[in-house]
Design an enzyme around this catalytic site. Sequence first.
Site, PDB file in Angstrom:
ATOM      1  N   GLU A   7     -30.480   4.486 -21.534  1.00 57.59           N
ATOM      2  CA  GLU A   7     -31.464   3.451 -21.211  1.00 57.59           C
ATOM      3  C   GLU A   7     -32.065   2.820 -22.463  1.00 57.59           C
ATOM      4  OE1 GLU A   7     -35.670   2.997 -18.761  1.00 57.59           O
ATOM      5  OE2 GLU A   7     -34.103   4.336 -18.033  1.00 57.59           O
ATOM      6  N   LYS A   8     -32.250   3.647 -23.510  1.00 57.43           N
ATOM      7  CA  LYS A   8     -32.893   3.166 -24.734  1.00 57.43           C
ATOM      8  C   LYS A   8     -32.122   3.672 -25.943  1.00 57.43           C
ATOM      9  CE  LYS A   8     -37.512   3.872 -22.702  1.00 57.43           C
ATOM     10  NZ  LYS A   8     -37.170   4.951 -21.765  1.00 57.43           N
ATOM     11  N   ASP A 103     -32.881   6.805 -17.709  1.00 50.77           N
ATOM     12  CA  ASP A 103     -33.974   7.757 -17.554  1.00 50.77           C
ATOM     13  C   ASP A 103     -33.928   8.368 -16.151  1.00 50.77           C
ATOM     14  OD1 ASP A 103     -34.882   7.396 -20.088  1.00 50.77           O
ATOM     15  OD2 ASP A 103     -36.580   6.124 -19.573  1.00 50.77           O
ATOM     16  N   ASP A 105     -35.370   8.604 -13.332  1.00 51.98           N
ATOM     17  CA  ASP A 105     -36.250   8.140 -12.267  1.00 51.98           C
ATOM     18  C   ASP A 105     -35.589   6.935 -11.606  1.00 51.98           C
ATOM     19  OD1 ASP A 105     -36.606   6.020 -14.016  1.00 51.98           O
ATOM     20  OD2 ASP A 105     -38.626   6.579 -14.590  1.00 51.98           O
ATOM     21  N   TYR A 328     -39.413  14.402 -20.508  1.00 53.61           N
ATOM     22  CA  TYR A 328     -39.545  13.038 -19.986  1.00 53.61           C
ATOM     23  C   TYR A 328     -40.886  12.841 -19.280  1.00 53.61           C
ATOM     24  CZ  TYR A 328     -38.510   8.804 -17.336  1.00 53.61           C
ATOM     25  OH  TYR A 328     -38.563   7.544 -16.796  1.00 53.61           O
ATOM     26  N   ARG A 330     -42.416  10.057 -17.624  1.00 50.04           N
ATOM     27  CA  ARG A 330     -42.691   9.172 -16.481  1.00 50.04           C
ATOM     28  C   ARG A 330     -42.279   9.853 -15.175  1.00 50.04           C
ATOM     29  NH1 ARG A 330     -42.973   3.359 -18.067  1.00 50.04           N
ATOM     30  NH2 ARG A 330     -43.039   3.291 -20.338  1.00 50.04           N
TER      31      ARG A 330
END
Length: 655
Positions: A7-8, A103, A105, A328, A330
């Site tokens: 994702e990043k 991520d 989620d 993580y 979030r």
Amino acid sequence: MILYIAEKPSLGRAIADVLPKPHKKGEGFVRAGNGDVVTWCIGHLLEQAEPDAYDPAYKKWTLESLPIVPDQWQLKPKPKTRKQLSVIRKLMKEADQLVHAGDPDREGQLLVDEVIEFIGLPAAKKATIQRCLISDLNPPAVKRALSRLRENRDFIPLSTSALARSRADWLYGMNMTRAYTLQGQKAGYNGVLSVGRVQTPVLGLVVRRDREIEAFQPKPFYEVIAHLVTPDGSRFTAKWQPSEACRPYQDEDGRVLSRPLAENVANRITDKTALLSKLEQKEKQQAAPLPYSLSSLQIDAAKRFGMSAQQVLDGCQALYEKHKLITYPRSDSRYLPVEQHAQAPSVISAINSNCAEFEKAQGMLNPVQKSKAWNDKKVDAHHAIIPTAKNSDLGRLGKTERQIYELVARQYLYQFLPAYRYFETKVEVMIEGGRFTTTARQPLEQGWKILLGKQTPDKDDAEQQTLPALTQGQNLHSERGEVIEKITQPPKYFTDATLLAAMTGISRYVTDSDIRKVLKDTDGLGTEATRAGIIELLFKRGFLSREGKAIRATEAGGGLVDALPDSASKPDMTAHWESQLDAISQKHASYQSFMSPLLGRLNELIAQAVTVVPSSLQGLPSKPVKRRRKRAAGTGTRSRKTTSSKRKQSARDLS
């Protein structure tokens, strides 16, 4: 060649670090020694197309064009990250196998899925995509995650839930914002009236609380205390519990409003015999609180340190991505997978090395102990926020980061400490037909509370009287009755902590009993990842302001709530939608079962909006809107270049 799509960049680098060396760094990717490649998104590479992408006529804001509902939804590459999208497209064509490493989620799931869908991967190749769930960026944890890949198709419901949320936010926010901005102009308000599926009910909570406080009329109420003496001369007190016959003299909370009634009771019990009618004594224990989700961490950090929700989120992201000291962040889960328990000794060792202040509990910690936090049935894509097994000099952290780490570490250590044990005594005394009660609690073992120190006030440990030795059925002497006058207190203004708590447990504020029945205690407004941003957005838009720790609504915020129908500014509808989105992710509902009723409701709301001119906004100053280069940022007034130039808002801003 295996292609890992993170994702990043930070997650991409963490994956590359555990792949075979030597590495060859390219622009937007890293190629490992075995030929496998890691690339990454930079947040969302794609965004929902603006209305004028569907029809150029929509560039001009008109009531006649509403509601705008796309027949075929369109995504478009973000200009700033278009180059990275090209990198991923090229690498996907070369790859034999794809691994989705977004991520853990629903937003992270959709973020990579939508790129794969946009690029147009063949169906056969898409069916073989694997999913990697990484919650800890330290190499041992990343290696474990890469060894436990799952089928990406198992996460389709999670992605579908995120897609439904994204489209619902676009539909609701874009249409309602246009409708009320145009109607606001008729009342003389020349700013953009941003209406969102989540942000507006949050604003409504604050506006209604402010007005409840303003309208509050304090009134006295009365308690009666019996001063009791045992046969051996020991003393204690008990409080009167009014009977049903006193109901006409009480308010809705059971407080006695009649002083003559209270004085009559006090006089009747003075210098009278009393009977200890009930005595309950038992040893009890209180288990440690669970590890943190993001919201529970934000609430505690706000209470303890006065941090805003955004400050906590930013601190967590730094601890996760930069320092690799927590997992993580979030996350909406407060539970841990059972397999994680095997890492407990190394995590505890790292905490003790990093935080000298926890030394007092070291002799009590039991790494073998398994609290109720370890529960595979309550863990899916992500788990609770906990420390990693990394040793670090906390002196290198900023103050906010250090405080957040210590909160997370303490909450984790709780899981390996004994329960808090206490001896509770409940007493009931009858005097002249009246019932009087008292409760006392005597600590037996501090257990996990040994780590509380002065960090967190604990209402359960409030000072209580010490009771003498008592026996059920014994006679006591009621020495005198005492009337204590108190004054009702208004509700408190929202703070970061209490507003987050309200968003997290929204069922308390839902008025529709049918909707409240389907909500779980954990159903809320927004998600763990978006709540901080929603609160900050309301400040940015000029609808909320701060007065010390208090969060207050501005005149414009109050005016907007007054202009809207109750259903748009109360949490009922949105809380129900959030519950349905969660049901989609759990495979208990479908995309269509969510979107069809939403579209029907949207049509009703727009039809209602065009019939009402929001006079509540008349004369209120609008928040100035910064103009962008090259593109006019409309404020509701006509631009000299075009009559249709309006401020554009992303779907995320409209939530």
